[in-house]
Design a protein around this motif. Structure first.
Motif, PDB file in Angstrom:
ATOM      1  N   GLY A 122      36.553  38.571  45.616  1.00  0.00           N
ATOM      2  CA  GLY A 122      37.850  38.294  46.219  1.00  0.00           C
ATOM      3  C   GLY A 122      38.993  38.667  45.288  1.00  0.00           C
ATOM      4  O   GLY A 122      38.792  38.998  44.125  1.00  0.00           O
ATOM      5  N   GLY A 123      40.204  38.620  45.834  1.00  0.00           N
ATOM      6  CA  GLY A 123      41.361  38.933  45.013  1.00  0.00           C
ATOM      7  C   GLY A 123      42.572  39.224  45.854  1.00  0.00           C
ATOM      8  O   GLY A 123      42.606  38.951  47.059  1.00  0.00           O
ATOM      9  N   LEU A 124      43.563  39.816  45.211  1.00  0.00           N
ATOM     10  CA  LEU A 124      44.819  40.173  45.852  1.00  0.00           C
ATOM     11  C   LEU A 124      44.814  41.665  46.167  1.00  0.00           C
ATOM     12  O   LEU A 124      44.488  42.489  45.292  1.00  0.00           O
ATOM     13  N   VAL A 125      45.144  42.000  47.394  1.00  0.00           N
ATOM     14  CA  VAL A 125      45.148  43.405  47.810  1.00  0.00           C
ATOM     15  C   VAL A 125      46.330  43.645  48.741  1.00  0.00           C
ATOM     16  O   VAL A 125      46.766  42.739  49.451  1.00  0.00           O
ATOM     17  N   HIS A 126      46.830  44.873  48.726  1.00  0.00           N
ATOM     18  CA  HIS A 126      47.928  45.240  49.620  1.00  0.00           C
ATOM     19  C   HIS A 126      47.405  45.523  51.020  1.00  0.00           C
ATOM     20  O   HIS A 126      46.228  45.899  51.185  1.00  0.00           O
ATOM     21  N   PRO A 127      48.251  45.387  52.016  1.00  0.00           N
ATOM     22  CA  PRO A 127      47.835  45.756  53.379  1.00  0.00           C
ATOM     23  C   PRO A 127      47.346  47.207  53.415  1.00  0.00           C
ATOM     24  O   PRO A 127      47.941  48.086  52.796  1.00  0.00           O
ATOM     25  N   GLY A 128      46.248  47.396  54.130  1.00  0.00           N
ATOM     26  CA  GLY A 128      45.638  48.713  54.199  1.00  0.00           C
ATOM     27  C   GLY A 128      44.583  48.950  53.140  1.00  0.00           C
ATOM     28  O   GLY A 128      43.848  49.947  53.205  1.00  0.00           O
ATOM     29  N   GLY A 129      44.485  48.067  52.182  1.00  0.00           N
ATOM     30  CA  GLY A 129      43.521  48.210  51.109  1.00  0.00           C
ATOM     31  C   GLY A 129      42.129  47.742  51.500  1.00  0.00           C
ATOM     32  O   GLY A 129      41.884  47.338  52.644  1.00  0.00           O
ATOM     33  N   GLY A 150      32.982  29.727  48.043  1.00  0.00           N
ATOM     34  CA  GLY A 150      34.094  30.478  48.607  1.00  0.00           C
ATOM     35  C   GLY A 150      34.789  31.368  47.607  1.00  0.00           C
ATOM     36  O   GLY A 150      34.774  31.120  46.396  1.00  0.00           O
ATOM     37  N   THR A 151      35.379  32.424  48.125  1.00  0.00           N
ATOM     38  CA  THR A 151      36.188  33.320  47.304  1.00  0.00           C
ATOM     39  C   THR A 151      37.464  33.650  48.088  1.00  0.00           C
ATOM     40  O   THR A 151      37.410  33.880  49.298  1.00  0.00           O
ATOM     41  N   GLN A 152      38.577  33.624  47.405  1.00  0.00           N
ATOM     42  CA  GLN A 152      39.864  33.804  48.075  1.00  0.00           C
ATOM     43  C   GLN A 152      40.208  35.281  48.204  1.00  0.00           C
ATOM     44  O   GLN A 152      40.116  36.048  47.235  1.00  0.00           O
ATOM     45  N   VAL A 153      40.618  35.654  49.398  1.00  0.00           N
ATOM     46  CA  VAL A 153      41.147  36.995  49.656  1.00  0.00           C
ATOM     47  C   VAL A 153      42.592  36.835  50.114  1.00  0.00           C
ATOM     48  O   VAL A 153      42.863  36.127  51.086  1.00  0.00           O
TER      49      VAL A 153
END
Length: 118
Positions: free
Chosen positions: A9-16, A111-114
Motif C-alpha cells: 500500500g501507499g500514496l499514489v496519484h490518480p491514474g497510477g 490491512g494496508t492503506q491505499v
C-alpha cells in the motif's frame, strides 16, 4: 491457524498503479479461498475480488477492468494489481482467507492503506 500479512500500500496519484501482496503462512493450503476486501472511511467493508487455487474473480463492479486478483500457490501469496487508480479507491485493503467447507476457518490480515490523491 493462518497468518496473513499485506504489503504494497501507499500514496499514489490518480491514474497510477499499485500491487498489493498478501503473504499467507501457517495452515494455509489450496482448500482456502483467498480474497481482497476494502473499507473506506465511513463505509462498509466491500469485497473486491477472490481467488481459489485455480481461478480468480473480481467482484466489485467499480474496479472491473482496472483491478486484477491473482494467486501464487507455490508462494502462498495473493496479489491485487490495481491500475488506473481513482480517488474513490482510497481505502484500507484487507486480505482474507477462508475454507468454504468450514465457517470456523476465517482469517484476516491487518490491512494496508491505499491513498489516491493528487
Amino acid at each position: 491457524q493462518v497468518q496473513l500479512v499485506e504489503s504494497g500500500g501507499g500514496l499514489v496519484h490518480p491514474g497510477g498503479s499499485l500491487r498489493l501482496s498478501c503473504a499467507a503462512s501457517g495452515s494455509i493450503n489450496s482448500n482456502y479461498v483467498m480474497g481482497w476486501y476494502r473499507q473506506a472511511p465511513g463505509k462498509q467493508r466491500e469485497l473486491v475480488g477472490i481467488a481459489t487455487s485455480g481461478r480468480s474473480t473480481i467482484s466489485a463492479d467499480s474496479v472491473k477492468g482496472r483491478f486484477t486478483v491473482s494467486r501464487d500457490n507455490s508462494k502462498n501469496t495473493l496479489y491485487l494489481q490495481m491500475n488506473s487508480l481513482k480517488l474513490e479507491d482510497t481505502a484500507a485493503y484487507y486480505c482474507n482467507a477462508f475454507r468454504p467447507d468450514n465457517i470456523n476457518f476465517v482469517y484476516w490480515g491487518q490491512g494496508t492503506q491505499v491513498t489516491v490523491s493528487s
